[in-house]
Design a protein around this motif. Structure first.
Motif, PDB file in Angstrom:
ATOM      1  N   LEU A   1      52.656  -3.124  -3.307  1.00 40.90           N
ATOM      2  CA  LEU A   1      52.525  -3.933  -2.166  1.00 40.90           C
ATOM      3  C   LEU A   1      51.576  -3.438  -1.022  1.00 40.90           C
ATOM      4  CD1 LEU A   1      53.538  -6.614  -0.726  1.00 40.90           C
ATOM      5  CD2 LEU A   1      55.047  -5.337   0.507  1.00 40.90           C
ATOM      6  N   VAL A   2      51.630  -2.198  -0.838  1.00 40.52           N
ATOM      7  CA  VAL A   2      50.591  -1.847   0.047  1.00 40.52           C
ATOM      8  C   VAL A   2      49.273  -1.505  -0.601  1.00 40.52           C
ATOM      9  CG1 VAL A   2      50.201   0.300   1.556  1.00 40.52           C
ATOM     10  CG2 VAL A   2      52.330  -0.475   1.463  1.00 40.52           C
ATOM     11  N   GLY A   3      49.332  -1.063  -1.818  1.00 39.28           N
ATOM     12  CA  GLY A   3      47.895  -0.883  -2.470  1.00 39.28           C
ATOM     13  C   GLY A   3      47.291  -2.269  -2.849  1.00 39.28           C
ATOM     14  N   SER A   4      48.091  -3.370  -2.793  1.00 36.76           N
ATOM     15  CA  SER A   4      47.391  -4.627  -2.928  1.00 36.76           C
ATOM     16  C   SER A   4      46.687  -5.070  -1.651  1.00 36.76           C
ATOM     17  CB  SER A   4      48.354  -5.778  -3.325  1.00 36.76           C
ATOM     18  OG  SER A   4      49.180  -5.971  -2.363  1.00 36.76           O
TER      19      SER A   4
ATOM     20  N   LEU B   1      44.683  -3.370  -0.448  1.00 33.47           N
ATOM     21  CA  LEU B   1      43.032  -2.544  -0.517  1.00 33.47           C
ATOM     22  C   LEU B   1      42.238  -3.762  -1.237  1.00 33.47           C
ATOM     23  CD1 LEU B   1      44.243   0.631  -2.137  1.00 33.47           C
ATOM     24  CD2 LEU B   1      43.575   0.400   0.365  1.00 33.47           C
ATOM     25  N   LEU B   2      42.687  -4.739  -1.897  1.00 33.73           N
ATOM     26  CA  LEU B   2      41.808  -5.525  -2.596  1.00 33.73           C
ATOM     27  C   LEU B   2      40.804  -6.296  -1.590  1.00 33.73           C
ATOM     28  CD1 LEU B   2      43.951  -7.080  -5.353  1.00 33.73           C
ATOM     29  CD2 LEU B   2      42.040  -5.574  -5.722  1.00 33.73           C
ATOM     30  N   PRO B   3      41.231  -6.762  -0.499  1.00 34.11           N
ATOM     31  CA  PRO B   3      40.188  -7.482   0.354  1.00 34.11           C
ATOM     32  C   PRO B   3      39.340  -6.676   1.217  1.00 34.11           C
ATOM     33  CG  PRO B   3      42.579  -8.347   1.138  1.00 34.11           C
ATOM     34  CD  PRO B   3      42.760  -6.950  -0.111  1.00 34.11           C
ATOM     35  N   MET B   4      39.666  -5.276   1.003  1.00 31.01           N
ATOM     36  CA  MET B   4      38.827  -4.396   1.772  1.00 31.01           C
ATOM     37  C   MET B   4      37.564  -3.785   0.958  1.00 31.01           C
ATOM     38  SD  MET B   4      41.240  -2.006   4.127  1.00 31.01           S
ATOM     39  CE  MET B   4      42.844  -1.982   3.351  1.00 31.01           C
ATOM     40  N   ALA B   5      37.676  -3.904  -0.254  1.00 32.66           N
ATOM     41  CA  ALA B   5      36.786  -3.429  -1.247  1.00 32.66           C
ATOM     42  C   ALA B   5      36.014  -4.394  -1.752  1.00 32.66           C
ATOM     43  CB  ALA B   5      37.384  -2.577  -2.249  1.00 32.66           C
ATOM     44  N   GLN B   6      34.602  -4.001  -1.745  1.00 31.64           N
ATOM     45  CA  GLN B   6      33.480  -5.048  -2.025  1.00 31.64           C
ATOM     46  C   GLN B   6      33.169  -4.780  -3.427  1.00 31.64           C
ATOM     47  OE1 GLN B   6      30.680  -5.486   0.701  1.00 31.64           O
ATOM     48  NE2 GLN B   6      32.142  -6.130   2.540  1.00 31.64           N
TER      49      GLN B   6
ATOM     50  N   ALA C   1      38.201   1.928  -6.108  1.00 35.21           N
ATOM     51  CA  ALA C   1      38.818   3.150  -6.967  1.00 35.21           C
ATOM     52  C   ALA C   1      39.026   4.269  -5.896  1.00 35.21           C
ATOM     53  CB  ALA C   1      37.900   3.704  -7.956  1.00 35.21           C
ATOM     54  N   LEU C   2      37.707   4.371  -4.891  1.00 40.73           N
ATOM     55  CA  LEU C   2      37.821   5.548  -3.925  1.00 40.73           C
ATOM     56  C   LEU C   2      39.138   5.103  -2.950  1.00 40.73           C
ATOM     57  CD1 LEU C   2      36.663   7.997  -2.661  1.00 40.73           C
ATOM     58  CD2 LEU C   2      35.146   6.507  -1.294  1.00 40.73           C
ATOM     59  N   LEU C   3      39.277   3.973  -2.454  1.00 40.03           N
ATOM     60  CA  LEU C   3      40.369   3.384  -1.504  1.00 40.03           C
ATOM     61  C   LEU C   3      41.706   3.896  -2.209  1.00 40.03           C
ATOM     62  CD1 LEU C   3      38.955   0.448   0.068  1.00 40.03           C
ATOM     63  CD2 LEU C   3      39.508   2.596   1.270  1.00 40.03           C
ATOM     64  N   GLY C   4      41.731   3.453  -3.473  1.00 37.43           N
ATOM     65  CA  GLY C   4      43.116   3.582  -4.249  1.00 37.43           C
ATOM     66  C   GLY C   4      43.536   4.661  -4.461  1.00 37.43           C
TER      67      GLY C   4
ATOM     68  N   THR D   1      42.403   7.170  -2.653  1.00 38.75           N
ATOM     69  CA  THR D   1      43.006   8.383  -1.456  1.00 38.75           C
ATOM     70  C   THR D   1      44.047   7.919  -1.202  1.00 38.75           C
ATOM     71  OG1 THR D   1      40.674   8.099  -0.822  1.00 38.75           O
ATOM     72  CG2 THR D   1      42.059   8.426   0.876  1.00 38.75           C
ATOM     73  N   PHE D   2      44.674   6.513  -1.367  1.00 39.46           N
ATOM     74  CA  PHE D   2      45.741   6.066  -0.936  1.00 39.46           C
ATOM     75  C   PHE D   2      47.005   6.883  -1.713  1.00 39.46           C
ATOM     76  CE2 PHE D   2      49.451   3.125  -2.440  1.00 39.46           C
ATOM     77  CZ  PHE D   2      50.080   3.079  -1.214  1.00 39.46           C
ATOM     78  N   LEU D   3      46.591   6.908  -3.404  1.00 39.47           N
ATOM     79  CA  LEU D   3      47.569   7.814  -3.986  1.00 39.47           C
ATOM     80  C   LEU D   3      47.829   9.004  -3.679  1.00 39.47           C
ATOM     81  CD1 LEU D   3      46.848   5.674  -7.418  1.00 39.47           C
ATOM     82  CD2 LEU D   3      49.002   5.264  -5.914  1.00 39.47           C
ATOM     83  N   PHE D   4      46.669   9.585  -3.556  1.00 42.29           N
ATOM     84  CA  PHE D   4      46.634  11.089  -2.985  1.00 42.29           C
ATOM     85  C   PHE D   4      47.585  11.400  -1.685  1.00 42.29           C
ATOM     86  CE2 PHE D   4      44.739  14.767  -0.834  1.00 42.29           C
ATOM     87  CZ  PHE D   4      45.197  15.722  -1.922  1.00 42.29           C
ATOM     88  N   GLY D   5      47.319  10.570  -0.836  1.00 41.68           N
ATOM     89  CA  GLY D   5      48.204  10.772   0.565  1.00 41.68           C
ATOM     90  C   GLY D   5      49.541  10.451   0.233  1.00 41.68           C
ATOM     91  N   LEU D   6      49.901   9.266  -0.639  1.00 42.56           N
ATOM     92  CA  LEU D   6      51.243   9.011  -0.952  1.00 42.56           C
ATOM     93  C   LEU D   6      51.984  10.290  -1.528  1.00 42.56           C
ATOM     94  CD1 LEU D   6      53.300   6.767  -0.729  1.00 42.56           C
ATOM     95  CD2 LEU D   6      52.780   5.917  -3.038  1.00 42.56           C
ATOM     96  N   GLY D   7      51.243  10.852  -2.486  1.00 41.99           N
ATOM     97  CA  GLY D   7      51.818  11.966  -3.232  1.00 41.99           C
ATOM     98  C   GLY D   7      51.887  13.224  -2.357  1.00 41.99           C
TER      99      GLY D   7
END
Length: 53
Positions: free
Chosen positions: A15-18, A20-25, A31-34, A36-42
């Motif tokens: 849900l939180v990762g979704s 990211l879709l409107p922010m990325a062009q 891929a970079l935002l996702g 970074t998100f997964l690294f921070g979550l881990g």
């Protein structure tokens, strides 16, 4: 009980990762935002495990 926690964690991350879709062009930005998100979550999960939570 552990399986239940994993499924809720997965859907929460999805849900939180979704968001990211409107922010990325471009795909690279997504891929970079996702990543970074997964690294921070881990990292957060590791620190919480070591802290005893």
């Amino acid at each position: 009980m552990l399986g239940l926690q994993i499924s809720f964690g997965f859907f929460g991350a999805l849900l939180v990762g979704s968001a990211l879709l409107p922010m990325a062009q471009h795909r690279k930005e997504l891929a970079l935002l996702g990543g970074t998100f997964l690294f921070g979550l881990g990292a957060l999960e590791i620190f919480l495990r070591f802290g005893g939570f």
